[in-house]
Design an enzyme around this catalytic site. Structure first.
Site, PDB file in Angstrom:
ATOM      1  NE  ARG A  57      -1.604  -2.277   2.732  1.00 58.15           N
ATOM      2  CZ  ARG A  57      -1.703  -3.555   2.315  1.00 58.15           C
ATOM      3  NH1 ARG A  57      -2.756  -3.927   1.663  1.00 58.15           N
ATOM      4  NH2 ARG A  57      -0.766  -4.431   2.589  1.00 58.15           N
ATOM      5  CE  LYS A  86      26.925  -3.606  -7.034  1.00 55.61           C
ATOM      6  NZ  LYS A  86      27.030  -2.416  -7.880  1.00 55.61           N
ATOM      7  NE  ARG A 107       7.087   0.613   4.958  1.00 49.64           N
ATOM      8  CZ  ARG A 107       5.861   0.084   4.864  1.00 49.64           C
ATOM      9  NH1 ARG A 107       5.719  -1.184   4.536  1.00 49.64           N
ATOM     10  NH2 ARG A 107       4.799   0.804   5.092  1.00 49.64           N
ATOM     11  CG  HIS A 135       3.426   3.815   8.562  1.00 50.74           C
ATOM     12  ND1 HIS A 135       3.542   4.698   7.508  1.00 50.74           N
ATOM     13  CD2 HIS A 135       3.023   2.634   8.021  1.00 50.74           C
ATOM     14  CE1 HIS A 135       3.222   4.073   6.379  1.00 50.74           C
ATOM     15  NE2 HIS A 135       2.909   2.821   6.665  1.00 50.74           N
TER      16      HIS A 135
HETATM   17  N1   CP Z   1      -0.307  -0.111   5.867  1.00 48.59           N
HETATM   18  C1   CP Z   1       0.889  -0.333   5.267  1.00 48.59           C
HETATM   19  O1   CP Z   1       1.908   0.293   5.604  1.00 48.59           O
HETATM   20  O2   CP Z   1       0.865  -1.291   4.294  1.00 48.59           O
HETATM   21  P1   CP Z   1       2.135  -1.769   3.463  1.00 48.59           P
HETATM   22  O3   CP Z   1       3.088  -2.405   4.448  1.00 48.59           O
HETATM   23  O4   CP Z   1       1.608  -2.728   2.453  1.00 48.59           O
HETATM   24  O5   CP Z   1       2.781  -0.556   2.857  1.00 48.59           O
END
Ligand code: CP
Length: 305
Positions: A57, A86, A107, A135
């Site tokens: 997502r 590497k 991420r 997040h």
């Molecule tokens: N909610 C969410 O972060 O989904 P993904 O891990 O698929 O990005």
């Protein structure tokens, strides 16, 4: 944060209530806009993504949002196909990406990774999940969903159930909710309660209870926010097995919810919401995921201006 232009989004704690409300308004504006008008917003701009953990997502909705705004996006979706394999450092990877793009979505499995990246990047960093820490863009999408589906956030009873210890969406959501007058009920096994070291100052701004028993609250909730048990973050698999399947939201649970309440989940779900619940009127998690495209488009449009 005074304004979004060219600023990093590392923690939702950096955003004021006015900032959040500005994102919701911009989201509504983008939804209402004609497609050709939207495509002018980020024309000629490029978004880079660096995903060192799996995602469906977040990465795809950022890409989709950038396309909606007329911009382009590229990046690393799998670190094993990059020079990280590497031995290239995160710092050098971010420095290189910042030379190719106008903003970077990151991420990473480490707490503090986005903050660190922001220190070495010449372009804005958007935290798309940093370890067990935060997040923020997920929480913005969650808050927008509550407001859109229920008309307002203030005054609502919000239950958050599942893995509150390792679920990073929970921390961003709690900090986001602390801008509003809400009652929060945290429901988890004892071993998965929220980490007190990661909720510094939260109690001063947010009223919440903690319990193991969802039945205590289910009939009064306006929002039930379900989270996945984060198997990948448990240091010991045996500990995961002990709590696996602690809460499963089936039709029996949904039947106890108010008619006008909503059931949310940041997704992915494994077994914590039964698929037979998907067609119930309370189930809004797929709608929530779709709103993510528009809230991220709003964030990008504000940040890239
Ligand atoms: N909610 C969410 O972060 O989904 P993904 O891990 O698929 O990005």
């Amino acid at each position: 944060m005074k304004n979004f232009s060219q600023n990093d989004i590392i923690s939702i704690r950096d955003l004021s209530k006015d900032n959040l409300e500005e994102i919701y308004s911009k989201t509504n504006e983008i939804i209402e806009m004609k497609a050709e008008e939207r495509r002018e917003i980020a024309r000629g701009k490029t978004l880079g993504y660096l995903f060192f953990e799996p995602s469906t997502r977040t990465r795809l909705s950022f890409q989709s949002a950038m396309a909606l705004l007329g911009g382009t996006s590229f990046g690393i979706a799998d670190a094993t196909s990059s020079s990280v394999q590497k031995g290239e450092s995160l710092a050098d990877t971010v420095r290189i990406m910042s030379g190719y793009t106008d903003a970077i979505v990151l991420r990473h499995s480490l707490d503090g990774s986005s903050k660190f990246a922001a220190e070495v990047s010449s372009k804005p960093i958007i935290n798309a999940g940093s370890g067990t820490e935060e997040h923020p863009t997920q929480a913005i999408q969650d808050l927008y969903t509550i407001k859109k589906e229920l008309g307002k956030i203030d005054g609502k009873n919000i239950g958050i159930v599942g893995d509150l210890k390792y679920g990073r969406t929970v921390y961003s959501l709690l900090y986001g909710l602390s801008n509003y007058d809400v009652n929060v009920h945290l429901i988890s096994p004892e071993s998965l309660k929220i980490r007190s070291d990661s909720t510094y100052n939260l109690k001063e701004n947010l009223s919440y209870t903690e319990s193991e028993n969802l039945d205590e609250y289910i009939e009064d909730l306006d929002v039930l926010y379900v989270t996945r048990i984060q198997k990948e973050r448990f240091p010991d698999e045996e500990e995961y097995v002990k709590v696996k399947g602690s809460y499963v939201i089936g039709q029996d649970v949904v039947n106890k919810m108010k008619d006008d309440s909503i059931l949310l989940h940041p997704l992915p779900r494994i077994d914590e919401i039964s698929t037979d619940v998907d067609s119930s009127k309370q189930a809004k998690y797929f709608q929530q995921a779709e709103y993510g495209k528009f809230t991220r488009a709003a964030i990008l449009s504000l940040l890239l201006q």
